[in-house]
Every structure is written in C-alpha cells, then in structure tokens.
Design an enzyme around this catalytic site. Sequence first.
Site, mmCIF file in Angstrom:
data_model
loop_
_atom_site.group_PDB
_atom_site.id
_atom_site.type_symbol
_atom_site.label_atom_id
_atom_site.label_comp_id
_atom_site.label_asym_id
_atom_site.label_seq_id
_atom_site.Cartn_x
_atom_site.Cartn_y
_atom_site.Cartn_z
ATOM 1 N NE ARG A 1 -8.480 -7.893 2.822
ATOM 2 C CZ ARG A 1 -7.464 -7.030 2.850
ATOM 3 N NH1 ARG A 1 -7.283 -6.190 1.845
ATOM 4 N NH2 ARG A 1 -6.643 -7.000 3.866
ATOM 5 C CB VAL A 2 -12.907 -3.571 2.325
ATOM 6 C CG1 VAL A 2 -12.320 -2.210 2.663
ATOM 7 C CG2 VAL A 2 -13.804 -3.470 1.086
ATOM 8 N N GLY A 3 -9.657 -4.019 3.085
ATOM 9 C CA GLY A 3 -8.665 -3.980 4.155
ATOM 10 C C GLY A 3 -8.726 -2.683 4.938
ATOM 11 C CG ASP A 4 -5.001 -1.370 6.537
ATOM 12 O OD1 ASP A 4 -5.000 -2.057 5.495
ATOM 13 O OD2 ASP A 4 -3.993 -0.787 6.956
ATOM 14 C CB THR B 1 -0.781 0.000 1.344
ATOM 15 O OG1 THR B 1 -1.526 -1.197 1.427
ATOM 16 C CG2 THR B 1 -1.663 1.204 1.501
ATOM 17 N N GLY C 1 -4.161 -5.783 6.473
ATOM 18 C CA GLY C 1 -5.160 -4.810 6.893
ATOM 19 C C GLY C 1 -6.051 -5.272 8.019
#
Length: 338
Positions: free
Chosen positions: A227-230, A199, A253
Amino acid sequence: MSDRRRFVKLSMLSSAALLAGKSLNAATQALPDDKQYTTRKGKPVVVSTWDFGQVANAAAWRVLEQDHRAVDAVEAGVRVPEADPENQSVGYGGRPDRDGHVTLDACIMDEYSRCGAVAALEHIKHPISVARMVMDKTPHVMLVGDGALQFALECGFRKENLLTTKSKREWEQWLKKSEYAPQNNIENMLPGGAYNHDTIGMLAMDNRGDMGGACTTSGMAYKMRGRVGDSPIIGAGLYVDNEVGAATSSGVGEEVIRIVGSHLVVELMRMGFHPEAACRKAVERIANRNAGKPVDFQVGFLALNKHGEYGAYALQEGFTYSVRNDKEDRIFEAKHLF
Ligand code: GLY
C-alpha cells in the site's frame, strides 16, 4: 546534510553507476542555469505538519540561515523525525505493515518543479534523501519497492533494520486481533494508547524567495503490503509551484489522492485564496466527496504562499503545525470542519 556529505554521496553514486556499467542520465532533471531563474529577495520561513515539526523546523532553519536553497532546508529538516526512533510514523522506528515490514514513502520538490519520490522503500533510514537522489541524479520522478532499494544501495545508503523493539512489540499486540482501524491524530495521543500513524510535510521559502517542499512517512500502520498513500505522490501529499506557493498534507492518504489535494490547494492559492482558505476548500472537497458516509477520519492540509503567508485546515480537531521564521518559533492548532 552538509555539502561535504552530499558531495561524497554524489561521488559514490557516480562510481557505483560506473561500476555497474550503467549510465545515469543526469540531464533530464538537470538544474537550470540559475541566472535565468533569479527571483526576488524573500523572507525565509519554514512550516511543517504536527508538533514534531518544531524540531525539524529548527534543522531546516539552520540551513536557511546559511543562505542555502529551500529544497536543502526541507531535506535537512525532515531527516530529523526520520532518524528519531520515538517517532513511529516516519522513518526509523515507523510502524510496520500488517506483515511486519517497515515500508517508507517520501517525496521532494524544488523551485524549478524538479521532483523525486520513493515509495514502499524498505531498510533505508532516510527515504527523503533517496527521493532527493532520484530528483538530482535520474531522469525519473519515482522509484518504488526493490528498485528504489537497489538505487539507494547503489548511491551508498546503508541497509538497516528499521523495525524497533517498541514498534515490533506493538505490531505483535495488533496481530492478536488484526483489526485495521485508522485512528486520528495519533501524534497527540499518549504512549500506549494508539497504533496508527502520521506524516511530516515541510514547506520552506529561502532568502531568494524560492520555495521547496518535502514529505515523508511510514504510512498507515498495519497497512496491506504494497500500500502506498499520498505522501510520495507529487500533487497529492506535496506540491510546490514557485510562482504561487506550496502545500502538503497529512492524514488518510487515500482521501488526499482522490482529490489530488496539495495540487488543489496550490491552484486555489493561484486563484487568490489565502493559504488557510485554500486548505479549507480542499478539506470541504473531501467532506463533500464523502457526503452521506461517516467522515470519521482525519485529513489536514498545510500551505505557504509566495508572500510568506501560511495556513492550515483539517477535517477533525487536533491537527497541529509548526512555524519558524525570524519572528516566531511556534506550534499552532489548525481550524477544523467538524
Ligand atoms: N498520509 C500518509 C499516508 O496515508 O500514508
């Protein structure tokens, strides 16, 4: 992005909204009257995660040199890796999810605690600029998936295929075994050896001493669809408090979300910790939460305080960060816990 281009985009947004018969409530996150918010004079600095942050910092620095706001600088900065097909962890050319879709997450935050984010956005090369539009032109903080895409298209962003031949070929290779195993510090590996991600998080302070931050990623390679991370989560992947400082994160994340990592780092700086010490404490929190389990994943935090001091800390060896100010243009390796 130049003022001219931003102006054109803003105009397009207004027209598109009008054409669609919708009224955008631009007032909710409207910029406050600058006079009320004038802060002391600052010393510009920009910091960002990883080695590839150095070229991104250069773009941000040009914006700071022209006396623009920190939030403009970080947007311009992270657009560089977003547009780079060789960077397979951010934007165009990012590694896809397990079904072959490139889905992007990004957020941005300014000195007035205004923020915008997009998650699971497909087909748009610059999610950070869509996040900026969410911040500037809607009453909301986050748009996701098809809604985020619809908004981006209404703003005039172009729909593109983001899956490059290289990333597609690697994904097809991965499909043969379909083993999901995140690898640490992929940016530092040689081409061909790796299949995971990371990132760019960027923090800046401008000439007025005001702060801004941005974070953008294609997320974990071969993640589950949706899926979604931080990275697009305000408080997790990024947090800016103009009284105290700003922080951002890179790495797995899910672990960052569990401790709302970037907000934690900023709160630790508020308590008086130096940026590096604050990052270390957040990393230790993750390690403690995983006590008794193998901590074989990577998380790194990067922070910048109101005095222009910066620092980073990671769980594992190999997390690097880039710094640009009037004295230095350097890459540092962060200290690590294990
Ligand atoms: N830190 C990026 C992600 O987990 O998606």
